[in-house]
Design an enzyme around this catalytic site. Structure first.
Site, PDB file in Angstrom:
ATOM      1  N   ARG A  94       0.838  -1.212   0.000  1.00  0.00           N
ATOM      2  CA  ARG A  94       0.000   0.000   0.000  1.00  0.00           C
ATOM      3  C   ARG A  94       0.867   1.255   0.000  1.00  0.00           C
ATOM      4  O   ARG A  94       0.502   2.295  -0.554  1.00  0.00           O
ATOM      5  CB  ARG A  94      -0.960  -0.004   1.212  1.00  0.00           C
ATOM      6  N   TYR A 134     -16.388  14.439 -15.329  1.00  0.00           N
ATOM      7  CA  TYR A 134     -16.907  13.081 -15.176  1.00  0.00           C
ATOM      8  C   TYR A 134     -17.883  13.068 -13.980  1.00  0.00           C
ATOM      9  O   TYR A 134     -17.540  13.564 -12.896  1.00  0.00           O
ATOM     10  CB  TYR A 134     -15.733  12.116 -14.970  1.00  0.00           C
ATOM     11  N   ASP A 178      -7.532  17.344 -14.885  1.00  0.00           N
ATOM     12  CA  ASP A 178      -7.794  15.956 -15.268  1.00  0.00           C
ATOM     13  C   ASP A 178      -7.459  15.850 -16.755  1.00  0.00           C
ATOM     14  O   ASP A 178      -8.144  16.419 -17.597  1.00  0.00           O
ATOM     15  CB  ASP A 178      -9.265  15.606 -14.992  1.00  0.00           C
ATOM     16  N   LYS A 192      -8.377   4.570 -19.312  1.00  0.00           N
ATOM     17  CA  LYS A 192      -8.685   5.074 -20.645  1.00  0.00           C
ATOM     18  C   LYS A 192      -7.448   4.989 -21.539  1.00  0.00           C
ATOM     19  O   LYS A 192      -6.911   3.925 -21.722  1.00  0.00           O
ATOM     20  CB  LYS A 192      -9.238   6.499 -20.511  1.00  0.00           C
TER      21      LYS A 192
HETATM   22  N1  LCS Z   1     -11.822  11.375 -15.006  1.00  0.00           N
HETATM   23  C1  LCS Z   1     -12.392  11.274 -16.230  1.00  0.00           C
HETATM   24  C2  LCS Z   1     -12.241  12.385 -17.217  1.00  0.00           C
HETATM   25  C3  LCS Z   1     -13.107  10.127 -16.556  1.00  0.00           C
HETATM   26  O1  LCS Z   1     -13.639  10.048 -17.778  1.00  0.00           O
HETATM   27  C4  LCS Z   1     -13.243   9.093 -15.588  1.00  0.00           C
HETATM   28  C5  LCS Z   1     -14.018   7.860 -15.883  1.00  0.00           C
HETATM   29  C6  LCS Z   1     -12.651   9.251 -14.331  1.00  0.00           C
HETATM   30  C7  LCS Z   1     -11.938  10.404 -14.083  1.00  0.00           C
HETATM   31  C8  LCS Z   1     -12.741   8.190 -13.281  1.00  0.00           C
HETATM   32  O2  LCS Z   1     -11.940   7.097 -13.635  1.00  0.00           O
HETATM   33  P1  LCS Z   1     -12.208   5.568 -13.230  1.00  0.00           P
HETATM   34  O3  LCS Z   1     -12.387   5.526 -11.751  1.00  0.00           O
HETATM   35  O4  LCS Z   1     -13.413   5.102 -13.934  1.00  0.00           O
HETATM   36  O5  LCS Z   1     -10.955   4.884 -13.673  1.00  0.00           O
HETATM   37  N2  LCS Z   1     -14.854   7.995 -16.985  1.00  0.00           N
HETATM   38  C9  LCS Z   1     -15.701   7.096 -17.415  1.00  0.00           C
HETATM   39  C10 LCS Z   1     -16.535   7.310 -18.523  1.00  0.00           C
HETATM   40  O6  LCS Z   1     -16.640   8.350 -19.143  1.00  0.00           O
HETATM   41  N3  LCS Z   1     -17.180   6.201 -18.774  1.00  0.00           N
HETATM   42  O7  LCS Z   1     -16.921   5.233 -17.817  1.00  0.00           O
HETATM   43  C11 LCS Z   1     -15.952   5.738 -16.894  1.00  0.00           C
END
Ligand code: LCS
Length: 393
Positions: free
Chosen positions: A58, A111, A183, A208
């Protein structure tokens, strides 16, 4: 290999990697929860920070460190902090930089859960949040209060594709003593380097583009200096939202092809956007590479390419969008983005369901908006699939 002065593509492949006693060509998975100390004094020295030895996964792990150092070099930052998910990265940054009584200004189109966790959870700890359209920086200046600590932007924004001027935000943040967090998920460091434009902290959902293969979730934060790095790492370790060694191995593998994946995806995306822009059933389309995008000039200035994300609305509104989503077969009807496969989804009822209807509308997340993430399949097939779906409307 010291990759500090090497090119971006060389960094993708080699930054953060280290040699082991077997001469492994890739960084192995150190699938261990804990590490044996040489003796009691060594254990005490590790905990006191006098020795750099690993303690507990961790807190740190060689596979995870390799990825953290890789991404830190890609973003031109001080160091990286890998997290269990993108939301782990977002929440860790909020936890590290906000306190009871402090205020954060965020892009209104971010998001969904990145907004939801402020509205529904941090609000219980007396953290105040204002959501504004940050693509007009006057809105940011108007929202600043004496207790504002953080300016948080997502650019291009999910899912509206609004673009915010990072350098202008950095100037505002500097003047008002705010920490600027960007972000960078929609671009990855291949297309945009927020720290070079004056941001303090950059974060990603590596689920992504960075991992790129739709097979793990993960996140990462890169801080511009040691002070912010230590502050944020403390929160990650204490909240326990660390990345796992196998996740780190997967993303170290995925990141190597980031540049060639994005090059192909954005080449496809431009052709898809041009096809949609002239299709009679399309009411509007927002893709940063089309001159019709309201911040096309800004996109050209701060991004080195236009990426592979777009949003559009159909003339028949939501009913037509639903028909399209149910009649495409190559594009997967799925959330997430930035992978090698083409995805289509409906933000108002899916990724942004956590945001109230009123706030969604204010942020431009209308019911008709369809989001499209272009993959690296043959572009003729992607377009034929869309054409077939549109013909069914
Ligand atoms: N920031 C952005 C711009 C995102 O698009 C997402 C997830 C996150 C943070 C959070 O990331 P995660 O915890 O899912 O790894 N976006 C998503 C979307 O547009 N569709 O499914 C997840």
């Amino acid at each position: 290999m010291d990759t500090k002065n090497k090119g971006f593509n060389t960094k993708l492949i080699h930054a953060g990697a280290f040699e082991d006693e077997f001469g492994s060509a890739t960084v192995p998975i150190y699938q261990t929860s804990t590490f044996k100390f040489k003796n009691a004094q060594d254990g005490a020295d590790c905990f006191a920070g006098k020795s750099k030895g690993y303690i507990y996964t961790r807190i740190g792990n060689p596979t995870i460190r390799a990825f953290e150092q890789n991404i830190a070099q890609l973003e031109n930052g001080f160091d990286g902090i890998a997290t269990s998910s993108g939301m782990g990265a977002v929440s860790t940054v909020y936890m590290a930089l906000l306190a009871a009584g402090s205020h954060i200004i965020s892009s209104d189109a971010v998001y969904g859960p990145a907004r939801g966790v402020l509205e529904q959870d941090f609000s219980r700890f007396n953290v105040e949040a204002s959501f504004v359209n940050t693509s007009n920086t006057d809105n940011i200046i108007k929202a600043i209060k004496p207790n504002t600590k953080v300016l948080y932007i997502e650019t291009p924004a999910n899912p509206t594709m609004e673009i915010t001027d990072i350098a202008a935000c950095a100037a505002i943040a500097k003047k008002h003593g705010l920490i600027l967090v960007v972000d960078n998920t929609f671009c990855s460091p291949y297309l945009q380097k927020p720290l070079d434009l004056g941001a303090d902290v950059v974060l990603h959902s590596i689920t992504k583009f960075i991992n790129g293969h739709a097979d793990i979730v993960g996140g990462v934060i890169v801080a511009k200096d040691e002070k912010l790095y230590k502050q944020i790492r403390h929160s990650m370790v204490y909240m326990g939202c660390n990345m796992d060694p196998t996740q780190a191995f997967m993303v170290l593998r995925g990141v190597k092809t980031l540049a060639i994946r994005i090059e192909r995806a954005q080449e496809n995306a431009m052709k898809v956007a041009e096809f949609l822009a002239t299709h009679p059933k399309i009411a509007w389309i927002k893709y940063p590479g089309l001159p019709s995008h309201p911040q096309y000039e800004l996109a050209k200035k701060q991004m080195s390419g236009f990426g592979s994300m777009m949003s559009f609305g159909l003339k028949g509104g939501f009913a037509a969008g639903e028909k399209l989503m149910n009649n495409v077969h190559l594009a997967l009807l799925a959330v997430s983005l930035g992978g090698v496969e083409t995805l289509i989804q409906h933000p108002a009822s899916m990724t942004h369901a956590a945001v109230s209807k009123e706030n969604k509308l204010a942020a431009g997340i209308t019911d008709e908006l369809v989001r499209f993430s272009v993959g690296i399949e043959d572009v003729e097939d992607i377009i034929a699939d869309l054409k077939n779906g549109l013909d069914k409307i």
